[in-house]
Write a protein that holds these residues in place. Structure first.
Motif, PDB file in Angstrom:
ATOM      1  N   TYR A 120       3.526   2.079   4.903  1.00 43.51           N
ATOM      2  CA  TYR A 120       3.560  -0.151   4.248  1.00 43.51           C
ATOM      3  C   TYR A 120       3.716   0.834   2.429  1.00 43.51           C
ATOM      4  CZ  TYR A 120       0.386  -2.005   7.974  1.00 43.51           C
ATOM      5  OH  TYR A 120       0.244  -2.089   8.963  1.00 43.51           O
ATOM      6  N   ARG A 121       3.431   1.506   2.121  1.00 39.97           N
ATOM      7  CA  ARG A 121       4.008   1.782   0.653  1.00 39.97           C
ATOM      8  C   ARG A 121       5.120   1.889   0.704  1.00 39.97           C
ATOM      9  NH1 ARG A 121      -0.671   2.877  -2.644  1.00 39.97           N
ATOM     10  NH2 ARG A 121      -2.328   3.355  -1.886  1.00 39.97           N
ATOM     11  N   LYS A 122       5.379   2.675   2.098  1.00 37.51           N
ATOM     12  CA  LYS A 122       7.308   3.330   1.837  1.00 37.51           C
ATOM     13  C   LYS A 122       8.372   1.235   1.713  1.00 37.51           C
ATOM     14  CE  LYS A 122      10.778   5.574   4.573  1.00 37.51           C
ATOM     15  NZ  LYS A 122      11.117   6.748   5.679  1.00 37.51           N
ATOM     16  N   ALA A 123       7.264   0.928   2.232  1.00 33.84           N
ATOM     17  CA  ALA A 123       8.474  -0.628   2.973  1.00 33.84           C
ATOM     18  C   ALA A 123       7.754  -1.060   1.617  1.00 33.84           C
ATOM     19  CB  ALA A 123       7.058  -1.090   3.583  1.00 33.84           C
ATOM     20  N   GLU A 124       7.011  -1.362   0.245  1.00 34.86           N
ATOM     21  CA  GLU A 124       6.393  -1.906  -0.113  1.00 34.86           C
ATOM     22  C   GLU A 124       7.538  -0.904  -1.238  1.00 34.86           C
ATOM     23  OE1 GLU A 124       5.950  -3.421  -4.013  1.00 34.86           O
ATOM     24  OE2 GLU A 124       4.395  -1.172  -3.703  1.00 34.86           O
ATOM     25  N   LYS A 125       7.830  -0.062  -1.541  1.00 35.19           N
ATOM     26  CA  LYS A 125       8.429   0.221  -2.357  1.00 35.19           C
ATOM     27  C   LYS A 125      10.395   0.332  -2.179  1.00 35.19           C
ATOM     28  CE  LYS A 125      10.083   4.950  -4.826  1.00 35.19           C
ATOM     29  NZ  LYS A 125      10.128   6.538  -4.937  1.00 35.19           N
ATOM     30  N   MET A 126      10.903  -0.155  -1.163  1.00 35.95           N
ATOM     31  CA  MET A 126      12.057  -0.073  -1.076  1.00 35.95           C
ATOM     32  C   MET A 126      12.025  -1.944  -0.921  1.00 35.95           C
ATOM     33  SD  MET A 126      12.185   1.318   3.030  1.00 35.95           S
ATOM     34  CE  MET A 126      13.009   0.934   3.439  1.00 35.95           C
ATOM     35  N   ALA A 127      11.257  -2.720  -0.452  1.00 35.24           N
ATOM     36  CA  ALA A 127      11.104  -4.427  -0.779  1.00 35.24           C
ATOM     37  C   ALA A 127      11.462  -4.186  -2.186  1.00 35.24           C
ATOM     38  CB  ALA A 127       9.710  -5.256  -0.082  1.00 35.24           C
ATOM     39  N   TYR A 167      -5.436  -8.682  -1.740  1.00 36.48           N
ATOM     40  CA  TYR A 167      -4.876  -9.917  -0.821  1.00 36.48           C
ATOM     41  C   TYR A 167      -4.321 -10.576  -1.738  1.00 36.48           C
ATOM     42  CZ  TYR A 167      -7.020  -7.302   3.461  1.00 36.48           C
ATOM     43  OH  TYR A 167      -7.226  -7.088   4.548  1.00 36.48           O
ATOM     44  N   GLN A 168      -5.252 -10.453  -3.406  1.00 36.98           N
ATOM     45  CA  GLN A 168      -4.655 -11.683  -3.973  1.00 36.98           C
ATOM     46  C   GLN A 168      -3.331 -11.416  -4.601  1.00 36.98           C
ATOM     47  OE1 GLN A 168      -6.315 -13.960  -5.053  1.00 36.98           O
ATOM     48  NE2 GLN A 168      -8.772 -13.759  -4.302  1.00 36.98           N
ATOM     49  N   LYS A 169      -3.312 -10.408  -4.811  1.00 34.11           N
ATOM     50  CA  LYS A 169      -1.717  -9.939  -4.741  1.00 34.11           C
ATOM     51  C   LYS A 169      -0.448 -10.454  -3.991  1.00 34.11           C
ATOM     52  CE  LYS A 169      -0.296  -5.854  -6.773  1.00 34.11           C
ATOM     53  NZ  LYS A 169      -0.575  -4.331  -6.974  1.00 34.11           N
ATOM     54  N   CYS A 170      -0.532 -10.526  -2.909  1.00 30.33           N
ATOM     55  CA  CYS A 170       0.535 -10.592  -1.846  1.00 30.33           C
ATOM     56  C   CYS A 170      -0.233 -12.247  -1.934  1.00 30.33           C
ATOM     57  CB  CYS A 170      -0.514 -10.351  -0.194  1.00 30.33           C
ATOM     58  SG  CYS A 170       0.225 -11.080   0.784  1.00 30.33           S
ATOM     59  N   LEU A 171      -0.903 -12.732  -2.173  1.00 35.53           N
ATOM     60  CA  LEU A 171      -1.113 -14.838  -1.779  1.00 35.53           C
ATOM     61  C   LEU A 171      -0.589 -15.289  -3.214  1.00 35.53           C
ATOM     62  CD1 LEU A 171      -2.504 -16.583  -0.489  1.00 35.53           C
ATOM     63  CD2 LEU A 171      -4.680 -16.103  -2.188  1.00 35.53           C
ATOM     64  N   GLN A 172      -0.545 -14.634  -4.229  1.00 38.92           N
ATOM     65  CA  GLN A 172      -0.066 -14.849  -5.925  1.00 38.92           C
ATOM     66  C   GLN A 172       1.374 -14.594  -4.795  1.00 38.92           C
ATOM     67  OE1 GLN A 172      -0.599 -12.543  -9.158  1.00 38.92           O
ATOM     68  NE2 GLN A 172       0.523 -13.425 -10.093  1.00 38.92           N
ATOM     69  N   LEU A 173       2.262 -13.871  -4.163  1.00 37.59           N
ATOM     70  CA  LEU A 173       3.691 -13.365  -4.065  1.00 37.59           C
ATOM     71  C   LEU A 173       4.025 -14.579  -2.674  1.00 37.59           C
ATOM     72  CD1 LEU A 173       6.189 -11.628  -5.190  1.00 37.59           C
ATOM     73  CD2 LEU A 173       5.241 -10.456  -3.588  1.00 37.59           C
ATOM     74  N   ALA A 174       3.472 -14.640  -2.118  1.00 34.92           N
ATOM     75  CA  ALA A 174       3.449 -15.715  -1.534  1.00 34.92           C
ATOM     76  C   ALA A 174       3.569 -16.907  -1.967  1.00 34.92           C
ATOM     77  CB  ALA A 174       2.853 -15.266   0.575  1.00 34.92           C
ATOM     78  N   ARG A 175       2.682 -17.497  -2.000  1.00 33.57           N
ATOM     79  CA  ARG A 175       2.751 -18.809  -2.688  1.00 33.57           C
ATOM     80  C   ARG A 175       3.742 -19.365  -3.531  1.00 33.57           C
ATOM     81  NH1 ARG A 175      -3.688 -19.340  -4.345  1.00 33.57           N
ATOM     82  NH2 ARG A 175      -4.215 -20.424  -2.222  1.00 33.57           N
ATOM     83  N   GLN A 233       7.707  -7.862   0.626  1.00 36.19           N
ATOM     84  CA  GLN A 233       6.635  -6.930  -0.543  1.00 36.19           C
ATOM     85  C   GLN A 233       5.063  -7.898  -0.819  1.00 36.19           C
ATOM     86  OE1 GLN A 233       7.955  -7.076  -4.611  1.00 36.19           O
ATOM     87  NE2 GLN A 233       6.524  -5.864  -5.446  1.00 36.19           N
ATOM     88  N   SER A 234       5.435  -8.562   0.088  1.00 32.78           N
ATOM     89  CA  SER A 234       4.412  -9.593   0.295  1.00 32.78           C
ATOM     90  C   SER A 234       3.124  -9.042   1.523  1.00 32.78           C
ATOM     91  CB  SER A 234       4.488 -10.801  -0.170  1.00 32.78           C
ATOM     92  OG  SER A 234       4.720 -11.432   0.837  1.00 32.78           O
ATOM     93  N   LEU A 235       4.195  -8.709   2.747  1.00 35.72           N
ATOM     94  CA  LEU A 235       3.714  -8.682   3.429  1.00 35.72           C
ATOM     95  C   LEU A 235       2.809  -6.695   3.037  1.00 35.72           C
ATOM     96  CD1 LEU A 235       6.326  -9.861   6.164  1.00 35.72           C
ATOM     97  CD2 LEU A 235       3.744 -10.291   5.522  1.00 35.72           C
ATOM     98  N   ALA A 236       3.822  -5.900   2.789  1.00 29.47           N
ATOM     99  CA  ALA A 236       3.313  -5.069   2.304  1.00 29.47           C
ATOM    100  C   ALA A 236       2.036  -4.681   1.361  1.00 29.47           C
ATOM    101  CB  ALA A 236       4.048  -4.157   1.592  1.00 29.47           C
ATOM    102  N   PHE A 237       1.544  -5.129   0.449  1.00 30.88           N
ATOM    103  CA  PHE A 237       0.936  -5.971   0.313  1.00 30.88           C
ATOM    104  C   PHE A 237      -0.771  -5.957   1.396  1.00 30.88           C
ATOM    105  CE2 PHE A 237       3.032  -6.538  -4.606  1.00 30.88           C
ATOM    106  CZ  PHE A 237       3.144  -5.311  -4.493  1.00 30.88           C
TER     107      PHE A 237
END
Length: 827
Positions: free
Chosen positions: A275-282, A315-323, A291-295
């Motif tokens: 997941y961390r590897k994917a977040e860095k790539m995204a 989850y909050q970081k993901c929610l902010q990015l997803a919205r 990136q939101s999915l990785a979070f």
């Protein structure tokens, strides 16, 4: 100058060719080389524009979105200098690339705005071949914006137009998107079919990107069904192909998917690294959705580790990015559920209920069946914990129904385990007594036991040690509550009888053909006789009696036993594919015929062709097969030459073919052609003496490599198995034994390990009409007593005795009671 222009033309052509094959890096490199030549010499404005467009496409497909945008901006300035009729097509193509960039960046509304600058009539006039791709992009954007109905219409229209234009590459992309749509709506098997069709199309055309996209989505479906090994293989294949194609977004998504597989298997360390590897790539590529999915997924790992504050931050970081990408979209729904579960664990029930109710509304609006089920599971836990047991149980049962319909076996198993745990650990003894005294037939321990059986059965082929351990602990708790912990010595002291069944060579007629009854012995004699000739054979019998096993046995005993045995389910072949499947086709004879292909008859040449469900053939299909059976030759579609074949035909059906002949559904000449020899397999209810051999063979032998050579079974359990009517015959028996095998843990099979239908099927509503006779031949007194009890009704008498009506007539003639055959029942 002319030579330079020719070189540029070749480079553009080669770039487009490599890109269509899915080799994006090679294609992009060639387009960049063409651009360097353009910048060196004087070329026409049109050629310059074409080169910039090809560079923009190449950069887009290698995920260099900034570079692609730069080329598109340069192209926009040049196109105003070109004649409108010539520029129109390039304008539309550049709009598609720009809309795709917006889609990739999660700006779905902006992508739709770009495509809507020209109406569909303009596209139809200037370049109709681009309309399917426009509809595909619109469908994908509307899907992620959760306008599901319009997304489905866009995709269906795109598929029809792509098929009409014979655009196989685009067709495979549309199939993948339709698979994603089906998956979200809970149609898992349908989604799997879409992905497999898309993958096969791409493999036949060496389309690396298309194959990779299909494999990735297929892998996601497989891990949700609990098939982790197959899922990992599919995702890794996709990852390698994406690397070859140079598509970093695909590589990022594969990394996330592999992390999910590891998480489902309980390997949390491996999953968080992925997941961390994917977040860095995204983050580096500007892929907001990934990136939101990785979070979100990293938050899941901390949630599993009970580090709730850290999980909530992710989850909050993901929610902010997803919205920021798609309000009320797919990612936001998932995060609302996770925040609800997190607050439930923190025992902040009010906030948990707020998140879950909001998520449930979104999921139902978006028609996301999987998320709806998972949120209902969380609500079931919440309601039960807060004392609303009735509402909680209703939510659990609703979630189970949805997941079962969607064939999401892994999540279904987890839901069953969660339900059992809630019933056993969260409901107090007082509440248990209140439920029991309500008299509604609901018993918490029984419900928990049934859910654990279902979970254990679903997980039999899924490698999930942590869930298996949880189930084992809950089993122990159920048995403790019910005080039915199985111990052989204790059972004997209570007066119960445990029967020891052992394997015997007397049960085995030939390899997997098992039985001792007179009926199965007759079948064995017919098999041995039929193996000596090659005339067509018809095998009849109810579903699950083993018609294909009999056909394979005949094949193995015959002279061509080492030749091919090809089994075909006639009901599974659509009418429009019938000739292609049976007779084969020549390359190019119709749309989609990419290669020369052998038909089923040619594949079985020299061996045996087994036609199952022969009664499902239409009259036209029967005519086509009849000619092959008479002439012993086939002609592929698109060819004029006949190919000789030498095969044995064995047909099978569970239908009454004579009735089909009378109703003209089955041709009489076809029936007699396939019925030179007839073998009928009696149903299991007519040969209950085969139950014991089948139990022993399945649990001890049957090439399973198991060490135990005996089966322990409670006498009552064996009685239930012998008296049940088995509408599914041997197949149903084996399914019941498979469940019992996972429950007995090397102990005896007890009655409570059998399904309710099997236990209830052994009990008659009228005690006087119990099957009181032993199996085998009946005495004259027994037959008279049964006829008297049933007031002369032969059908009821046969059911009472546990035999068929035909066997009853034979017994009546044998004992001199044939006058009862003609006697009418008492009114």
């Amino acid at each position: 100058m002319h030579d330079i222009q020719l070189a540029i033309e070749r480079l553009i052509s080669r770039s487009e060719h490599e890109r269509r094959k899915g080799k994006y890096r090679e294609g992009h490199s060639l387009s960049c080389e063409a651009l360097r030549l353009v910048q060196k010499g004087n070329v026409t404005t049109v050629l310059y524009a074409r080169t910039l467009l090809e560079c923009a496409k190449g950069a887009y497909y290698t995920s260099s979105l900034h570079e692609s945008t730069m080329h598109l901006n340069a192209l926009k300035k040049i196109l105003v200098k070109i004649e409108k009729s010539i520029a129109a097509r390039m304008i539309l193509e550049s709009m598609l690339v720009r809309a795709n960039i917006m889609r990739r960046q999660g700006s779905f509304k902006e992508a739709l705005t770009i495509l809507s600058k020209h109406d569909i009539g303009y596209w139809q006039h200037h370049h109709p071949h681009l309309i399917p791709e426009r509809l595909l992009i619109e469908g994908a954007c509307r899907f992620y914006l959760k306008d599901i109905g319009l997304a489905e219409k866009n995709l269906e229209s795109a598929l029809g137009l792509a098929t009409f234009h014979s655009d196989a590459r685009l067709r495979s992309r549309i199939l993948i998107m339709m698979g994603i749509l089906a998956q979200v709506r809970g149609f898992t098997r349908k989604a799997e079919d879409y992905y497999i069709r898309a993958r096969n199309d791409c493999v036949s055309r060496d389309d690396y990107y298309g194959e990779a996209a299909a494999c990735l989505n297929l892998g996601i479906v497989l891990y949700r069904c609990g098939k982790f090994k197959e899922s990992t293989n599919a995702i890794k294949r996709a990852q390698n192909l994406f690397k070859i194609a140079g598509w970093s977004l695909g590589v990022c998504r594969c990394t996330l998917a592999l992390g999910n597989v590891k998480k489902c298997q309980g390997e949390l360390r491996s999953s968080i690294r992925l997941y961390r590897k994917a977040e860095k790539m995204a983050s580096n590529e500007g892929l907001k959705r990934e990136q939101s999915l990785a979070f979100e997924y990293i938050g899941d790992i901390f949630f599993e580790r009970k580090k709730l504050d850290v999980a909530e931050r992710y989850y909050q970081k993901c929610l902010q990015l997803a919205r920021s990408i798609a309000p009320k979209g797919d990612v936001e729904v998932e995060v609302l559920r996770r925040l609800g579960e997190l607050n439930l664990m923190k025992e902040d029930h009010r906030i948990a209920l707020s998140f879950l109710n909001k998520g449930l509304d979104y999921a139902r609006t978006l028609q996301d069946r999987l998320e709806e089920a998972l949120i209902m599971r969380a609500l079931g836990r919440l309601n039960t914990t807060t004392g609303d047991i009735e509402e909680g149980i209703a939510h659990f049962k609703g979630a189970i129904t949805i997941l079962k319909d969607a064939s999401c076996n892994f999540e279904l198993a987890k839901t069953h385990v969660c339900y059992a745990q809630i019933l056993l650990e969260e409901i107090s003894d007082l509440e248990r007594r209140e439920i029991r005294s309500a008299g509604d037939g609901f018993e918490t321990d029984d419900e928990a036991w049934k859910s654990l059986i279902e979970a254990n059965y679903l997980l039999r082929e899924i490698s999930t040690p942590y869930l298996a351990a949880k189930i084992k602990d809950l089993y122990t708790l159920v048995l403790k509550n019910r005080r039915t912990l199985v111990d052989l010595q204790d059972e004997r002291n209570k007066g119960k009888h445990i029967i020891r069944l052992t394997q015997s060579s007397d049960y085995v007629l030939y390899k997997k053909l098992i039985g001792v009854s007179h009926g199965i012995q007759q079948v064995w004699q017919q098999i041995q006789f039929s193996a000596n000739f090659t005339r067509p054979i018809l095998i009849t019998g109810e579903t699950g009696t083993g018609k294909e096993l009999v056909a394979r046995t005949i094949h193995m005993l015959s002279d061509n036993g080492k030749r091919p045995f090809v089994a075909v389910n006639c009901a599974a072949i659509p009418d429009h594919l019938f000739e292609s499947e049976f007779f084969g086709h020549r390359k190019g004879c119709f749309t989609g015929a990419m290669i020369d292909r052998k038909g089923i008859f040619e594949e079985a040449n020299g061996g045996t062709l087994f036609l199952d469900e022969i009664g499902e053939l239409t009259p036209l299909q029967q005519v086509k097969l009849l000619r092959v059976l008479q002439e012993c030759s086939v002609r592929r579609i698109g060819e004029n030459t006949e190919r000789p074949i030498h095969i044995r035909i064995i047909s099978a059906t569970n239908q009454n073919l004579e009735e089909k002949i009378e109703s003209t559904i089955l041709r009489e000449d076809f029936y007699y052609r396939i019925n030179s020899e007839h073998i009928h397999i009696p149903p299991l209810r007519e040969r209950p003496e085969d139950i014991v051999p089948l139990i022993v063979s399945y649990l001890c032998g049957n090439d399973r490599g198991e060490e135990e050579r005996e089966v322990l079974i409670d006498k009552d359990a064996l009685t239930h198995l012998q008296k049940y009517t088995w509408p599914g015959n041997v197949r149903e028996l084996f399914a019941v034994l498979e469940r019992a095998k996972h429950l007995r843990c090397s102990g005896p099979i007890m009655p409570e390990m059998l399904p309710v239908r099997v236990r209830n099927g052994a009990v008659s509503r009228n005690p006087e009409k119990q099957p009181y006779l032993s199996y085998g031949s009946k005495s004259k007194v027994q037959l008279e007593k049964a006829l008297t009890l049933c007031r002369g009704n032969k059908a009821a008498t046969a059911r009472c005795l546990g035999i068929s009506r035909g066997t009853l007539y034979k017994e009546l003639r044998r004992t001199g009671l044939e006058h009862f055959i003609r006697q009418k029942p008492a009114s």
